[in-house]
Design an enzyme around this catalytic site. Structure first.
Site, PDB file in Angstrom:
ATOM      1  N   HIS A 188       0.856  -1.186   0.000  1.00 18.32           N
ATOM      2  CA  HIS A 188       0.000   0.000   0.000  1.00 18.32           C
ATOM      3  C   HIS A 188       0.894   1.238   0.000  1.00 18.32           C
ATOM      4  O   HIS A 188       1.729   1.416   0.897  1.00 18.32           O
ATOM      5  CB  HIS A 188      -0.925  -0.005   1.221  1.00 18.32           C
ATOM      6  CG  HIS A 188      -1.957  -1.093   1.139  1.00 18.32           C
ATOM      7  ND1 HIS A 188      -2.297  -1.871   2.222  1.00 18.32           N
ATOM      8  CD2 HIS A 188      -2.699  -1.515   0.098  1.00 18.32           C
ATOM      9  CE1 HIS A 188      -3.238  -2.736   1.834  1.00 18.32           C
ATOM     10  NE2 HIS A 188      -3.492  -2.548   0.558  1.00 18.32           N
ATOM     11  N   ALA A 189       0.690   2.079  -1.002  1.00 18.82           N
ATOM     12  CA  ALA A 189       1.645   3.146  -1.290  1.00 18.82           C
ATOM     13  C   ALA A 189       1.907   4.093  -0.117  1.00 18.82           C
ATOM     14  O   ALA A 189       3.036   4.462   0.163  1.00 18.82           O
ATOM     15  CB  ALA A 189       1.158   3.927  -2.498  1.00 18.82           C
ATOM     16  N   GLU A 191       1.868   3.761   3.028  1.00 22.02           N
ATOM     17  CA  GLU A 191       2.438   3.216   4.268  1.00 22.02           C
ATOM     18  C   GLU A 191       3.966   3.270   4.181  1.00 22.02           C
ATOM     19  O   GLU A 191       4.635   2.259   4.039  1.00 22.02           O
ATOM     20  CB  GLU A 191       1.901   1.793   4.481  1.00 22.02           C
ATOM     21  CG  GLU A 191       0.369   1.784   4.589  1.00 22.02           C
ATOM     22  CD  GLU A 191      -0.284   0.405   4.401  1.00 22.02           C
ATOM     23  OE1 GLU A 191       0.440  -0.595   4.334  1.00 22.02           O
ATOM     24  OE2 GLU A 191      -1.522   0.355   4.326  1.00 22.02           O
ATOM     25  N   ARG A 246      -3.224   4.743  -1.975  1.00 18.56           N
ATOM     26  CA  ARG A 246      -3.078   3.392  -1.415  1.00 18.56           C
ATOM     27  C   ARG A 246      -2.872   2.320  -2.495  1.00 18.56           C
ATOM     28  O   ARG A 246      -2.052   1.411  -2.348  1.00 18.56           O
ATOM     29  CB  ARG A 246      -4.360   3.073  -0.632  1.00 18.56           C
ATOM     30  CG  ARG A 246      -4.544   1.620  -0.202  1.00 18.56           C
ATOM     31  CD  ARG A 246      -5.884   1.492   0.531  1.00 18.56           C
ATOM     32  NE  ARG A 246      -6.317   0.123   0.716  1.00 18.56           N
ATOM     33  CZ  ARG A 246      -6.116  -0.577   1.827  1.00 18.56           C
ATOM     34  NH1 ARG A 246      -5.452  -0.070   2.834  1.00 18.56           N
ATOM     35  NH2 ARG A 246      -6.574  -1.812   1.935  1.00 18.56           N
ATOM     36  N   ARG A 264      -6.060  -7.124  -2.217  1.00 21.63           N
ATOM     37  CA  ARG A 264      -7.394  -7.735  -2.430  1.00 21.63           C
ATOM     38  C   ARG A 264      -7.431  -8.415  -3.790  1.00 21.63           C
ATOM     39  O   ARG A 264      -8.455  -8.847  -4.245  1.00 21.63           O
ATOM     40  CB  ARG A 264      -8.493  -6.649  -2.401  1.00 21.63           C
ATOM     41  CG  ARG A 264      -8.630  -5.865  -1.122  1.00 21.63           C
ATOM     42  CD  ARG A 264      -9.196  -6.704   0.011  1.00 21.63           C
ATOM     43  NE  ARG A 264      -9.441  -5.895   1.199  1.00 21.63           N
ATOM     44  CZ  ARG A 264      -8.511  -5.512   2.059  1.00 21.63           C
ATOM     45  NH1 ARG A 264      -7.253  -5.875   1.874  1.00 21.63           N
ATOM     46  NH2 ARG A 264      -8.832  -4.783   3.116  1.00 21.63           N
ATOM     47  N   HIS A 316       2.895  -3.852   6.579  1.00 20.25           N
ATOM     48  CA  HIS A 316       1.907  -2.783   6.376  1.00 20.25           C
ATOM     49  C   HIS A 316       1.942  -1.810   7.564  1.00 20.25           C
ATOM     50  O   HIS A 316       2.699  -1.982   8.500  1.00 20.25           O
ATOM     51  CB  HIS A 316       0.500  -3.384   6.271  1.00 20.25           C
ATOM     52  CG  HIS A 316       0.274  -4.162   5.025  1.00 20.25           C
ATOM     53  ND1 HIS A 316      -0.426  -3.673   3.965  1.00 20.25           N
ATOM     54  CD2 HIS A 316       0.679  -5.412   4.664  1.00 20.25           C
ATOM     55  CE1 HIS A 316      -0.463  -4.585   3.005  1.00 20.25           C
ATOM     56  NE2 HIS A 316       0.205  -5.658   3.399  1.00 20.25           N
ATOM     57  N   ALA A 317       1.079  -0.821   7.492  1.00 19.34           N
ATOM     58  CA  ALA A 317       0.875   0.106   8.603  1.00 19.34           C
ATOM     59  C   ALA A 317      -0.537   0.658   8.440  1.00 19.34           C
ATOM     60  O   ALA A 317      -1.042   0.711   7.323  1.00 19.34           O
ATOM     61  CB  ALA A 317       1.880   1.261   8.536  1.00 19.34           C
ATOM     62  N   TYR A 368     -10.065  -7.392  10.564  1.00 18.87           N
ATOM     63  CA  TYR A 368     -11.392  -7.545   9.956  1.00 18.87           C
ATOM     64  C   TYR A 368     -11.312  -8.599   8.855  1.00 18.87           C
ATOM     65  O   TYR A 368     -10.224  -8.983   8.438  1.00 18.87           O
ATOM     66  CB  TYR A 368     -11.931  -6.221   9.399  1.00 18.87           C
ATOM     67  CG  TYR A 368     -10.935  -5.373   8.630  1.00 18.87           C
ATOM     68  CD1 TYR A 368     -10.353  -5.823   7.451  1.00 18.87           C
ATOM     69  CD2 TYR A 368     -10.574  -4.111   9.091  1.00 18.87           C
ATOM     70  CE1 TYR A 368      -9.454  -5.032   6.749  1.00 18.87           C
ATOM     71  CE2 TYR A 368      -9.667  -3.312   8.388  1.00 18.87           C
ATOM     72  CZ  TYR A 368      -9.120  -3.790   7.219  1.00 18.87           C
ATOM     73  OH  TYR A 368      -8.232  -3.011   6.521  1.00 18.87           O
ATOM     74  N   GLU A 390       1.208  -4.968  10.871  1.00 17.18           N
ATOM     75  CA  GLU A 390       0.720  -3.591  10.801  1.00 17.18           C
ATOM     76  C   GLU A 390       1.590  -2.830  11.793  1.00 17.18           C
ATOM     77  O   GLU A 390       1.430  -2.965  12.998  1.00 17.18           O
ATOM     78  CB  GLU A 390      -0.756  -3.494  11.216  1.00 17.18           C
ATOM     79  CG  GLU A 390      -1.727  -4.210  10.291  1.00 17.18           C
ATOM     80  CD  GLU A 390      -2.048  -3.428   9.013  1.00 17.18           C
ATOM     81  OE1 GLU A 390      -1.624  -2.262   8.911  1.00 17.18           O
ATOM     82  OE2 GLU A 390      -2.706  -4.002   8.138  1.00 17.18           O
TER      83      GLU A 390
HETATM   84 ZN   LIG Z   1      -1.486  -1.866   4.108  1.00 17.04          ZN
END
Ligand SMILES: [Zn+2]
Length: 430
Positions: A188-189, A191, A246, A264, A316-317, A368, A390
């Site tokens: 994810h960009a 992060e 993202r 995803r 990730h974050a 989630y 994360e």
């Molecule tokens: Zn992420």
């Protein structure tokens, strides 16, 4: 030395650009980050309705469908909507607080700190600042050039916009048929702490090889594949245009919205619960599984090496969590005891550095439910240990984690990843 000097020039130059000129053309002036804390199911419903009328950028969780009891919602609101959103929240008595009162100012404050920081040395790469893509790529070449016996570098394909997808392979090259571990960062960009960690990991591994026997054992017995920036196009875009981008940057035939959520887009319960079919959503699953060349390239590489790869780790974050499969369903994985023990060891190793607590558990129950994620895919494809980290923080700065926290965050995460790697060398019998 010439390469090193060029690298330094690039670093100095990027720091200077942030002085004076308005970052990102001042697009975040007056924008705020709010933490909304719904306290009943009624309030959650009201909130979901509210977000149908007021467009926000979800920071945590990543879309309205993930809002659930007992967790707060961090959103980035544009300056034209903050007043309206707050009025609605007050009317409906939903509790909220302002995390960042002016996003533009916060970014400029951080950029100002960066340019006023004294650089350590003319010739040293600074691991405690964020680096744009070009610098990270030059750094990879440099690591490969200066440590040829420990660091190999290759490309596994090209991104949508035609950038090479570089991977570093760490490990003592003399031994064959080793177990392997894969780590990717920057899926994810926005992060940015992710790519910073991947670089930190490589430096630590290489620097401590001679003086630290446990690291030497790891590097002798494992091949560690590291992809510092998975979503290269998105990361570049987050530096040049939109700090909070993202997704990938692929174009859509029917919509003007670009990009797919690269977490995803994997071929495992693709686009089921916890993913969006709408191209404008931040959790858009894409037109078909592995539609994104970045995802396809990594999937192909891991399929090819799955006999050896024993651990898949995705950085990730933010949330301070260590997650493992399943993401897409509430069920226990067959080797739960081994994975749970590895997670426990990782989290306590992390805690031992600065006392920072991480929650850990299956992604579905801890964070989630989401489908098409890379950890589920890796696990389903025979990689027994699949983890998503994360990293810091829990929302105080969110994606704008200050550079002063890169060091501590990477240091503690390093301990956790080392714990997982060491565990791979032992047999888990539970
Ligand atoms: Zn992420």
């Amino acid at each position: 030395m010439a390469v090193l000097l060029a690298l330094c020039a690039a670093v100095c130059c990027s720091a200077l650009q942030t002085v004076g000129a308005k970052l990102y053309s001042n697009r975040y002036e007056g924008d705020q980050v709010l933490r909304i804390i719904p306290s009943s199911h009624v309030e959650i419903q009201l909130l979901k309705q509210l977000f149908q009328n007021i467009t926000v950028d979800f920071w945590q969780p990543s879309s309205t469908s993930f809002i659930h009891m007992g967790s707060s919602v961090d959103v980035h609101v544009g300056r034209n909507s903050t007043g309206r959103l707050k009025a609605h929240l007050q009317q409906t008595h939903i509790h909220y607080k302002v995390l960042i009162p002016n996003l533009q100012k916060e970014m400029e404050k951080q950029a100002g700190n960066r340019s006023s920081r004294k650089r350590r040395s003319e010739f040293q790469y600074d691991y405690e600042v964020y680096h744009p893509l070009e610098e990270i790529q030059s750094w990879m070449f440099e690591m490969n050039r200066t440590h040829p016996h420990l660091v190999d570098m290759f490309s596994i394909g090209w991104s949508y916009e035609g950038r090479p997808l570089y991977v570093l392979k760490l490990g003592n090259r003399k031994r064959l048929h080793k177990k392997a571990m894969w780590i990717d960062c920057g899926v994810h960009a926005r992060e940015w702490i992710g790519p910073a960690f991947c670089q930190w990991f490589v430096r630590e591994a290489v620097n401590s090889y001679l003086r630290d026997s446990s690291m030497r054992r790891l590097m002798n017995q494992l091949n560690i594949y590291i992809m510092p920036v998975f979503n290269v196009d998105g990361y570049h875009y987050s530096w040049k245009t939109d700090r909070f981008w993202r997704k990938t940057r692929s174009k859509n035939a029917k919509y003007h919205c670009r990009g797919v959520d690269a977490n995803r887009n994997w071929k495992v319960k693709w686009c089921d619960e916890g993913a969006s079919l709408h191209p404008c959503d931040d959790t858009y699953c894409g037109p078909f599984p592995e539609s994104e060349p970045e995802v396809k390239a990594v999937a192909r590489f891991l399929r090819k090496h799955r006999k050896h790869v024993k651990a898949y780790i995705s950085i990730h974050a933010y949330a301070q969590m260590l997650l493992y499969p399943y993401s897409y369903k509430y069920a226990t994985i067959p080797n739960f005891d081994c994975v749970e023990t590895a997670a426990q060891n990782a989290v306590s190793a992390l805690y031992s550095a600065y006392g920072v607590r991480y929650r850990y558990g299956p992604a579905s129950t801890t964070l989630y439910v989401s489908s098409g994620s890379s950890i589920d895919w890796a696990y389903k494809n025979g990689i027994p240990y699949a983890f998503a980290f994360e990293l810091r923080d829990t929302g105080y700065y969110g994606f704008l984690l200050p550079e002063a926290l890169i060091g501590p965050t990477c240091m503690e995460t390093m301990r956790a990843v080392r714990a997982i790697a060491s565990g791979l060398l032992k047999k888990c019998t539970s």
